[in-house]
Write a protein that holds these residues in place. Structure first.
Motif, mmCIF file in Angstrom:
data_model
loop_
_atom_site.group_PDB
_atom_site.id
_atom_site.type_symbol
_atom_site.label_atom_id
_atom_site.label_comp_id
_atom_site.label_asym_id
_atom_site.label_seq_id
_atom_site.Cartn_x
_atom_site.Cartn_y
_atom_site.Cartn_z
ATOM 1 N N CYS A 86 -6.546 20.845 -16.218
ATOM 2 C CA CYS A 86 -7.543 21.916 -16.266
ATOM 3 C C CYS A 86 -7.228 22.890 -17.407
ATOM 4 O O CYS A 86 -8.132 23.321 -18.132
ATOM 5 C CB CYS A 86 -7.581 22.666 -14.937
ATOM 6 N N GLU A 87 -5.956 23.218 -17.577
ATOM 7 C CA GLU A 87 -5.573 24.143 -18.638
ATOM 8 C C GLU A 87 -5.852 23.543 -20.014
ATOM 9 O O GLU A 87 -6.345 24.237 -20.916
ATOM 10 C CB GLU A 87 -4.094 24.511 -18.518
ATOM 11 N N ALA A 88 -5.543 22.266 -20.190
ATOM 12 C CA ALA A 88 -5.799 21.601 -21.471
ATOM 13 C C ALA A 88 -7.291 21.628 -21.800
ATOM 14 O O ALA A 88 -7.685 21.827 -22.957
ATOM 15 C CB ALA A 88 -5.286 20.167 -21.427
ATOM 16 N N TYR A 89 -8.124 21.451 -20.786
ATOM 17 C CA TYR A 89 -9.576 21.501 -21.006
ATOM 18 C C TYR A 89 -10.029 22.910 -21.379
ATOM 19 O O TYR A 89 -10.795 23.106 -22.337
ATOM 20 C CB TYR A 89 -10.302 21.034 -19.746
ATOM 21 N N LEU A 90 -9.553 23.917 -20.660
ATOM 22 C CA LEU A 90 -9.966 25.295 -20.917
ATOM 23 C C LEU A 90 -9.477 25.785 -22.275
ATOM 24 O O LEU A 90 -10.121 26.638 -22.903
ATOM 25 C CB LEU A 90 -9.448 26.215 -19.806
ATOM 26 N N LYS A 91 -8.373 25.253 -22.765
ATOM 27 C CA LYS A 91 -7.852 25.662 -24.079
ATOM 28 C C LYS A 91 -8.747 25.195 -25.219
ATOM 29 O O LYS A 91 -8.649 25.700 -26.334
ATOM 30 C CB LYS A 91 -6.425 25.136 -24.271
ATOM 31 N N ARG A 92 -9.615 24.238 -24.946
ATOM 32 C CA ARG A 92 -10.551 23.780 -25.972
ATOM 33 C C ARG A 92 -11.782 24.667 -26.060
ATOM 34 O O ARG A 92 -12.594 24.522 -26.970
ATOM 35 C CB ARG A 92 -10.976 22.326 -25.691
ATOM 36 N N ARG A 149 -2.932 32.161 -25.674
ATOM 37 C CA ARG A 149 -4.015 31.949 -26.653
ATOM 38 C C ARG A 149 -5.057 33.051 -26.551
ATOM 39 O O ARG A 149 -5.523 33.580 -27.569
ATOM 40 C CB ARG A 149 -4.655 30.581 -26.408
ATOM 41 N N CYS A 150 -5.442 33.414 -25.345
ATOM 42 C CA CYS A 150 -6.445 34.462 -25.151
ATOM 43 C C CYS A 150 -5.910 35.823 -25.575
ATOM 44 O O CYS A 150 -6.641 36.632 -26.156
ATOM 45 C CB CYS A 150 -6.887 34.504 -23.692
#
Length: 244
Positions: free
Chosen positions: A112-118, A140-141
């Motif tokens: 889920c985190e890898a997806y949201l980082k995109r 990142r945010c």
């Protein structure tokens, strides 16, 4: 498995058939999902304790999961079973994050985190990161918000939902950016270091005769460079429009 069952599985986008008899049944909304103890224990410390320690579930063949929907649990299972799904735009990411937190499924959380980082960094995404402890996404945010004008960040109606730690971090990073900005302005204004004068030409066209300084800039050109730098940097740091 008959044709109707196969079609139903395809409609739910399942890779694994949870109707095949196995060594454990999860009862969700009066439906029975046939799963494997080893798979659950491998991915979830919560299930591992539940099924291998001295709890009543260890001896149960059917374990009810109250408060869950079949769709929620099926989605979770399809991510942890071999050849499972990948998180995409049609995935209920927040459902998976809730389940990954409840059952401590790190694999699910990481996907889920890898997806949201995109996705583009936003304050709302930072709130999600802090709620589910997505450290990489949070960094990142924070870097993104630190590059924006502080006033625009504080005016966001969800700003108060940030933790005090993250509010302080944004303000500290903002202060560091402003200090660097002021340092660059001073260097350009004083020409203390010619590398900080972002001129296209190596020198201005007004060098007096007999001047051997290869980095000579007259005051007019220096002022023009300074104005351009302040205008562009101020816009980059978060103003809605460039300065005149």
């Amino acid at each position: 498995m008959d044709k109707s069952e196969k079609k139903s599985r395809e409609q739910r986008n399942e890779f694994w058939d949870f109707t095949i008899k196995s060594d454990l049944v999860l009862v969700v909304e009066h439906s029975e999902l046939h799963v494997h103890r080893d798979v659950l224990c491998c991915h979830s410390p919560v299930f591992k304790v539940m099924l291998e320690s001295d709890f009543k579930e260890k001896r149960m063949e059917k374990i009810p999961l109250p408060g869950k929907t079949v769709q929620q649990v099926l989605e979770m299972l399809n991510f942890i079973y071999p050849f499972g799904h990948e998180v995409n735009d049609s995935t209920d990411v927040f459902n998976l994050l809730d389940l990954s937190r409840e059952y401590q499924i790190e694999k699910l959380k990481e996907q889920c985190e890898a997806y949201l980082k995109r996705k583009p960094a936003t304050l709302e995404l930072l709130i999600t990161a802090q709620e589910y402890r997505l450290d990489s996404l949070k960094e990142r945010c924070l870097r993104f918000l630190s590059s924006r004008a502080l006033s625009s960040v504080q005016e966001n109606p969800k700003f108060d939902l940030l933790s005090e730690e993250n509010k302080i971090r944004v303000m500290q990073d903002q202060l560091q950016n402003l200090q660097l900005y002021c340092k660059k302005v001073w260097r350009i204004a004083s020409a203390a270091d010619p590398r900080y004068i972002p001129m296209i030409l190596p020198t201005c066209n007004h060098r007096p005769k007999g001047c051997n300084n290869p980095h000579y800039f007259c005051n007019n050109c220096k002022a023009s460079v300074l104005r351009n730098f302040v205008r562009n940097e101020s816009w980059r740091m978060g103003l809605d429009t460039k300065l005149p």
